[in-house]
Design a protein around this motif. Structure first.
Motif, PDB file in Angstrom:
ATOM      1  N   ARG A   1       0.858  -1.154  -0.016  1.00 50.13           N
ATOM      2  CA  ARG A   1      -0.103  -0.133  -0.064  1.00 50.13           C
ATOM      3  C   ARG A   1       0.756   1.258   0.213  1.00 50.13           C
ATOM      4  O   ARG A   1       0.511   2.122  -0.692  1.00 50.13           O
ATOM      5  CB  ARG A   1      -0.941   0.096   1.312  1.00 50.13           C
ATOM      6  CG  ARG A   1      -2.339  -1.116   0.816  1.00 50.13           C
ATOM      7  CD  ARG A   1      -3.268  -0.564   2.107  1.00 50.13           C
ATOM      8  NE  ARG A   1      -2.946  -0.559   3.264  1.00 50.13           N
ATOM      9  CZ  ARG A   1      -3.143  -1.442   4.297  1.00 50.13           C
ATOM     10  NH1 ARG A   1      -3.506  -2.939   3.697  1.00 50.13           N
ATOM     11  NH2 ARG A   1      -2.788  -1.161   5.462  1.00 50.13           N
TER      12      ARG A   1
ATOM     13  N   HIS B   1       2.139   1.745  -3.544  1.00 51.65           N
ATOM     14  CA  HIS B   1       1.158   2.326  -4.354  1.00 51.65           C
ATOM     15  C   HIS B   1       0.955   3.657  -4.296  1.00 51.65           C
ATOM     16  O   HIS B   1       0.717   4.634  -5.096  1.00 51.65           O
ATOM     17  CB  HIS B   1      -0.157   1.432  -4.287  1.00 51.65           C
ATOM     18  CG  HIS B   1      -0.209   0.061  -4.706  1.00 51.65           C
ATOM     19  ND1 HIS B   1       0.629  -0.417  -5.903  1.00 51.65           N
ATOM     20  CD2 HIS B   1      -0.669  -1.034  -4.366  1.00 51.65           C
ATOM     21  CE1 HIS B   1       0.487  -1.772  -6.186  1.00 51.65           C
ATOM     22  NE2 HIS B   1      -0.346  -1.987  -4.876  1.00 51.65           N
ATOM     23  N   LYS B   2       0.930   3.842  -2.948  1.00 56.28           N
ATOM     24  CA  LYS B   2       0.612   5.231  -2.544  1.00 56.28           C
ATOM     25  C   LYS B   2       1.788   6.344  -3.249  1.00 56.28           C
ATOM     26  O   LYS B   2       1.359   7.450  -3.589  1.00 56.28           O
ATOM     27  CB  LYS B   2       0.529   5.668  -0.939  1.00 56.28           C
ATOM     28  CG  LYS B   2       0.390   6.986  -0.611  1.00 56.28           C
ATOM     29  CD  LYS B   2       0.269   7.043   0.872  1.00 56.28           C
ATOM     30  CE  LYS B   2       0.306   8.429   1.400  1.00 56.28           C
ATOM     31  NZ  LYS B   2       0.051   8.725   2.961  1.00 56.28           N
TER      32      LYS B   2
ATOM     33  N   ARG C   1       3.474   5.765  -5.742  1.00 56.23           N
ATOM     34  CA  ARG C   1       3.306   5.627  -7.434  1.00 56.23           C
ATOM     35  C   ARG C   1       2.242   6.456  -7.731  1.00 56.23           C
ATOM     36  O   ARG C   1       2.195   7.416  -8.424  1.00 56.23           O
ATOM     37  CB  ARG C   1       3.105   4.176  -7.890  1.00 56.23           C
ATOM     38  CG  ARG C   1       4.133   3.315  -7.306  1.00 56.23           C
ATOM     39  CD  ARG C   1       3.779   2.075  -8.147  1.00 56.23           C
ATOM     40  NE  ARG C   1       4.884   1.071  -7.861  1.00 56.23           N
ATOM     41  CZ  ARG C   1       6.121   0.831  -8.437  1.00 56.23           C
ATOM     42  NH1 ARG C   1       6.483   1.707  -9.747  1.00 56.23           N
ATOM     43  NH2 ARG C   1       7.017  -0.246  -8.103  1.00 56.23           N
ATOM     44  N   SER C   2       1.171   6.667  -6.900  1.00 57.08           N
ATOM     45  CA  SER C   2      -0.011   7.564  -7.450  1.00 57.08           C
ATOM     46  C   SER C   2       0.440   9.078  -7.218  1.00 57.08           C
ATOM     47  O   SER C   2      -0.164   9.806  -7.619  1.00 57.08           O
ATOM     48  CB  SER C   2      -1.198   7.332  -6.377  1.00 57.08           C
ATOM     49  OG  SER C   2      -0.925   7.733  -4.887  1.00 57.08           O
ATOM     50  N   SER C   3       1.612   9.165  -6.221  1.00 58.73           N
ATOM     51  CA  SER C   3       2.077  10.602  -6.269  1.00 58.73           C
ATOM     52  C   SER C   3       2.995  11.050  -6.885  1.00 58.73           C
ATOM     53  O   SER C   3       3.478  12.045  -6.994  1.00 58.73           O
ATOM     54  CB  SER C   3       2.747  10.873  -4.518  1.00 58.73           C
ATOM     55  OG  SER C   3       1.440  10.551  -3.505  1.00 58.73           O
TER      56      SER C   3
ATOM     57  N   THR D   1       8.272   6.381  -5.961  1.00 65.29           N
ATOM     58  CA  THR D   1       8.512   5.461  -5.074  1.00 65.29           C
ATOM     59  C   THR D   1       9.625   4.779  -5.268  1.00 65.29           C
ATOM     60  O   THR D   1      10.224   4.540  -6.479  1.00 65.29           O
ATOM     61  CB  THR D   1       7.327   4.282  -5.016  1.00 65.29           C
ATOM     62  OG1 THR D   1       7.597   3.434  -4.078  1.00 65.29           O
ATOM     63  CG2 THR D   1       7.248   3.823  -6.315  1.00 65.29           C
TER      64      THR D   1
END
Length: 454
Positions: A273, A276-277, A279-281, A284
């Motif tokens: 998680r 993924h957080k 990557r969405s920002s 990573t």
């Protein structure tokens, strides 16, 4: 070693006894962490190391030990204290640790033959400190006490250089009892029991503690100053003890992840998680690097990892995980202003107390427990490798309805049956009674008493 550095070292050695320690004696808040018996100086004594997050009070714990030695009748001239984090001795010249002790013996020649108590503070940044410390305990008649912020740094150097000749102690920010003591209030479970006035005071102190936390210098600041101060502690810890040591190039991501770790206290977390957080920002470092950073936060005593109880070491590392801030006040300082995080701060305080009481530093000694039924127990204290548990603890701020009580007790009953403990504990804010169940007894205890040791 230059003459200017020598002069600075001598000045600092003198100042400790002439100005620093007398002033500290008037304001010292005694800490409950025992360092065991401090032996008489001798060649080959085991070193004692104190680790803990920056600004949690390690320096003052050494001051407390120095004052205790004076009370025992040890001459001041046999106590050598030196703080290597003093900017006046940076950058370090080669051989500075040994030079400090040589200059101390020049000032106090009799200390070499009679034996010296050597208290070296924040030693971890000096190159090859472990090699020098080992040489000193092998060749000088001393008792050596050391401090540093990173448990991994000290433990690795201890394992390499001391080879079993050192004992490590972990110092946390103030406990509830120490927090009250810092405000001039002496609370003990014996004194509070049966005394309604003291019990009421203890409840108020607990609510204060859940918000303010236990970092000594931050405790009496106003809300804005305290938040900024604690945020600064976290930023310094990440910069000095994590980014610099790991050689991590993206310091802003490390700071962001540290905030996420601290504000995720008492919550389920997964590396997937977090990845993924990121990557969405837009960034990573990858799951392996995130895991490395989380380990670094743990070793720097910023946010601890608590894994799912399992007899399998591999499952222990890859299964469920929660994070716990080192201190409830640090959580409040870094959380969003809109958060109502009393229950998370409460569970964090319970975890912190269990950590203070732990007897070993084995991975998994304090775990969370996910049962086959899907129920959960917040904390199981035991040995996952032997599938044994000594203590089962639920943290529940308010258990004021039948549904909540059933959830907490049914999980404990299932765990009690699994481990045969015969007892479970539910720590609440202000409830106290026993619940008899077929598996044994569940003790519901108020946190203001349990955190005091009752």
């Amino acid at each position: 070693m230059s003459s200017a550095v020598d002069a600075t070292i001598k000045m600092l050695l003198r100042d400790f006894h002439e100005t620093v320690l007398p002033a500290i004696g008037e304001m010292l808040v005694p800490r409950d962490l025992s360092l065991g018996r401090i032996p008489e100086p001798a060649i080959g004594n085991a070193a004692k190391t104190i680790t803990g997050m920056r600004r949690c009070g390690k320096t003052f714990r050494l001051y407390q030990e120095a004052l205790s030695l004076l009370e025992r009748g040890v001459e001041p001239s046999r106590i050598c204290y030196f703080n290597f984090d003093d900017d006046r001795v940076r950058p370090y010249e080669k051989g500075i640790i040994g030079r400090v002790l040589e200059l101390f013996f020049e000032l106090h020649p009799h200390a070499r033959s009679q034996g010296a108590y050597v208290l070296f503070d924040e030693i971890q940044d000096v190159d090859e400190w472990g090699v020098t410390a080992r040489r000193l305990i092998d060749t000088e008649k001393i008792t050596l006490l050391l401090t540093g912020p990173s448990s991994r740094l000290l433990s690795e150097d201890v394992a390499t250089e001391f080879r079993g000749r050192s004992v490590a102690y972990e110092l946390a920010p103030f406990s509830l009892r120490e927090h009250a003591r810092s405000r001039g209030i002496d609370l003990s479970p014996e004194g509070v029991s049966g005394n309604k006035e003291l019990a009421s005071l203890a409840k108020r102190m607990l609510l204060d503690y859940l918000k303010v936390g236990g970092f000594p210098a931050a405790g009496k600041l106003d809300d804005l100053e305290r938040a900024q101060t604690l945020q600064g502690y976290a930023q310094l810890t990440v910069a000095r003890d994590i980014v610099d040591r790991l050689g991590f190039s993206n310091s802003s991501y490390a700071q962001q992840l540290a905030r996420t770790a601290v504000t995720s206290t008492a919550r389920d977390v997964s590396i997937n998680r977090l990845d993924h957080k990121g990557r969405s920002s837009g960034y990573t470092p990858g799951r392996a690097r995130i895991a490395e950073l989380l380990d670094a936060f743990d070793n720097a005593h910023l946010a601890y990892q608590v894994y799912e109880f399992s007899y399998s070491a591999q499952k222990l590392r890859t299964g469920g995980m929660k994070l716990y801030s080192v201190d409830p006040g640090l959580y409040w300082a870094m959380a969003a202003a809109t958060d109502d995080g009393t229950t998370f701060a409460f569970e964090t305080a319970v975890y912190g107390e269990l950590r203070r009481r732990r007897m070993t530093a084995r991975l998994g000694e304090i775990s969370m427990l996910k049962l086959e039924s899907g129920k959960e127990v917040d904390f199981v204290v035991g040995d996952a490798t032997t599938e044994s548990a000594q203590m089962l603890v639920q943290a529940c701020f308010a258990m004021d309805d039948a549904k909540t009580e059933a959830r907490e007790t049914e999980a404990l009953r299932e765990a009690m049956a699994r481990f045969g403990t015969g007892e479970g504990v539910i720590v609440t804010f202000d409830e106290e009674h026993d619940i008899e169940v077929p598996e044994g007894v569940i003790r519901v205890v108020p946190a203001w008493k349990w955190l005091l040791g009752g």
